[in-house]
Write a protein that holds these residues in place. Structure first.
Motif, short mmCIF file in Angstrom:
data_model
loop_
_atom_site.label_atom_id
_atom_site.label_comp_id
_atom_site.label_asym_id
_atom_site.label_seq_id
_atom_site.Cartn_x
_atom_site.Cartn_y
_atom_site.Cartn_z
N MET A 1 0.83 -1.19 0.00
CA MET A 1 0.00 0.00 0.00
C MET A 1 0.87 1.24 0.00
N ASN A 2 0.37 2.32 -0.62
CA ASN A 2 1.12 3.56 -0.75
C ASN A 2 1.17 4.28 0.59
N THR A 3 2.35 4.74 0.98
CA THR A 3 2.51 5.42 2.26
C THR A 3 3.30 6.71 2.10
N LEU A 4 3.33 7.49 3.17
CA LEU A 4 4.12 8.71 3.23
C LEU A 4 5.06 8.59 4.44
N PRO A 5 6.16 7.83 4.30
CA PRO A 5 7.08 7.68 5.42
C PRO A 5 7.85 8.96 5.72
N HIS A 6 8.02 9.81 4.71
CA HIS A 6 8.68 11.10 4.92
C HIS A 6 8.32 12.01 3.76
N PHE A 7 8.56 13.31 3.94
CA PHE A 7 8.33 14.28 2.87
C PHE A 7 9.51 15.23 2.85
N ALA A 8 10.03 15.51 1.68
CA ALA A 8 11.16 16.42 1.57
C ALA A 8 10.99 17.29 0.34
N THR A 9 11.34 18.57 0.47
CA THR A 9 11.32 19.48 -0.66
C THR A 9 12.41 20.52 -0.47
N PRO A 10 13.18 20.81 -1.52
CA PRO A 10 14.23 21.83 -1.41
C PRO A 10 13.66 23.24 -1.34
N GLN A 11 12.37 23.39 -1.60
CA GLN A 11 11.76 24.72 -1.62
C GLN A 11 11.44 25.25 -0.23
N LEU A 12 11.39 24.37 0.77
CA LEU A 12 11.05 24.79 2.12
C LEU A 12 12.14 24.38 3.09
N GLN A 13 12.40 25.23 4.06
CA GLN A 13 13.40 24.94 5.08
C GLN A 13 12.82 23.97 6.10
N LEU A 14 13.49 22.84 6.29
CA LEU A 14 13.07 21.89 7.30
C LEU A 14 13.47 22.41 8.68
N LEU A 15 12.47 22.61 9.54
CA LEU A 15 12.74 23.10 10.89
C LEU A 15 12.96 21.97 11.87
N HIS A 16 12.18 20.92 11.71
CA HIS A 16 12.25 19.82 12.68
C HIS A 16 11.66 18.56 12.08
N ARG A 17 12.36 17.46 12.25
CA ARG A 17 11.82 16.16 11.86
C ARG A 17 11.59 15.36 13.13
N GLY A 18 10.35 15.21 13.53
CA GLY A 18 10.02 14.47 14.73
C GLY A 18 9.80 13.00 14.44
N LYS A 19 9.23 12.32 15.42
CA LYS A 19 8.97 10.89 15.24
C LYS A 19 7.93 10.66 14.14
N VAL A 20 6.96 11.56 14.06
CA VAL A 20 5.88 11.39 13.09
C VAL A 20 5.71 12.62 12.21
N ARG A 21 5.95 13.81 12.75
CA ARG A 21 5.67 15.06 12.04
C ARG A 21 6.94 15.74 11.55
N ASP A 22 6.84 16.33 10.35
CA ASP A 22 7.92 17.14 9.79
C ASP A 22 7.43 18.58 9.71
#
Length: 307
Positions: A1-22
């Motif tokens: 099944m299709n999932t979203l284990p992580h999301f990444a984009t160079p257009q936005l600054q990643l502030l925090h990658r938690g256990k579940v939330r980015d």
């Protein structure tokens, strides 16, 4: 099944990658929170992602944020995707306000080993598994690499919060718990325990993170509890915790779930969403790529460029 284990984009600054939330920077006053399908248990993120889990958590949290605006303001600006919410930038308070109404979970495990005081709250001998307390109790923990039980007085003396702020958080937590319990009771669900997180926005206390979701709360079927309190159906992440406990090897929990356990987890997340909100998750039958859908909706919201 299709999932979203992580999301990444160079257009936005990643502030925090938690256990579940980015979390991503939008501007000085707003951030984007993407709720992934990662699953955390016992302070560890498992290798197995749970399809639809992020959408369920995001949808339920936003349902409850709307329901509880009369008690306390929250950080939501708007939903931009079933997995993503635009929120106000707030100063998080590094304390989890855990409210419990029944002896179960980690508290039960501690109680069975002889512990009687939890975060400064002392409970008597002779309480049985899943027994209800006379009234909900607040057992705060710190938000550190590993959450730590702590008394309200130590929260103040260690500088986590002021006495006045803690009392305000405790009052709001009990009010939120009562509203959640009352609404869920009408749906045949018991709100067993939960946790709330708060932040400060322009000096005002607001509710942040999530509220009354299967990851932050424990739910039981009221019908099952009335019939057999110790065997009440677990309508939350505790099902996965119990499976992990049962399959420990040399003191270590499994790092991945079996396909059967994963599917049962999916079923439970989708079921609790439908029972609480009153209709199925809008994307429950979605077969397309989750990342593509999310990216498209972020472009439509003007948060990403199409190029």
């Amino acid at each position: 099944m299709n999932t979203l284990p992580h999301f990444a984009t160079p257009q936005l600054q990643l502030l925090h990658r938690g256990k579940v939330r980015d979390s991503y920077r939008i501007d000085d006053t707003t951030r984007l929170i993407v709720v992934t399908d990662r699953l955390s248990a016992f302070d560890s993120v498992l290798e197995t992602a749970i399809p639809h889990k992020g959408a369920v958590l995001n949808g339920l949290a936003n349902f409850w944020f709307e329901q509880t605006r009369g008690i306390i303001p929250n950080h939501v600006v708007k939903l931009v995707d079933v997995n993503a919410t635009l929120v106000k930038e707030a100063q998080p308070i590094k304390v989890e306000m855990v409210v419990r109404h029944y002896l179960t979970g980690s508290m039960l495990r501690g109680y069975q080993q002889g512990q009687r005081t939890f975060s400064g709250v002392t409970v008597p001998d002779g309480i049985t598994k899943h027994q209800q307390f006379p009234a909900p109790i607040v057992t705060p923990t710190t938000k550190e690499e590993s959450d730590r039980e702590i008394t309200p007085s130590n929260l103040v003396s260690e500088g986590w919060v002021s006495r006045e702020l803690y009392e305000q958080m405790a009052e709001k937590s009990l009010a939120l718990f009562k509203l959640g319990s009352d609404l869920l009771r009408e749906k045949g669900i018991i709100l067993v325990d939960t946790k709330y997180e708060f932040g400060l926005l322009n000096g005002e206390l607001i509710l942040i993170d999530e509220i009354h979701t299967p990851d932050s709360s424990r739910f039981w079927s009221a019908e099952d509890y009335a019939r057999n309190p110790e065997g009440a159906e677990q309508m939350d992440k505790e099902y996965i915790r119990q499976w992990l406990i049962a399959h420990k090897v040399d003191g270590k929990y499994p790092r991945a779930l079996t396909p059967e356990v994963t599917q049962e987890a999916v079923n439970r997340y989708l079921d609790i969403y439908a029972r609480i909100v009153g209709h199925p998750l809008p994307t429950a039958d979605e077969t397309g790529d989750v990342t593509e859908r999310l990216t498209h909706n972020l472009v439509q919201a003007g948060l990403l460029s199409a190029s």
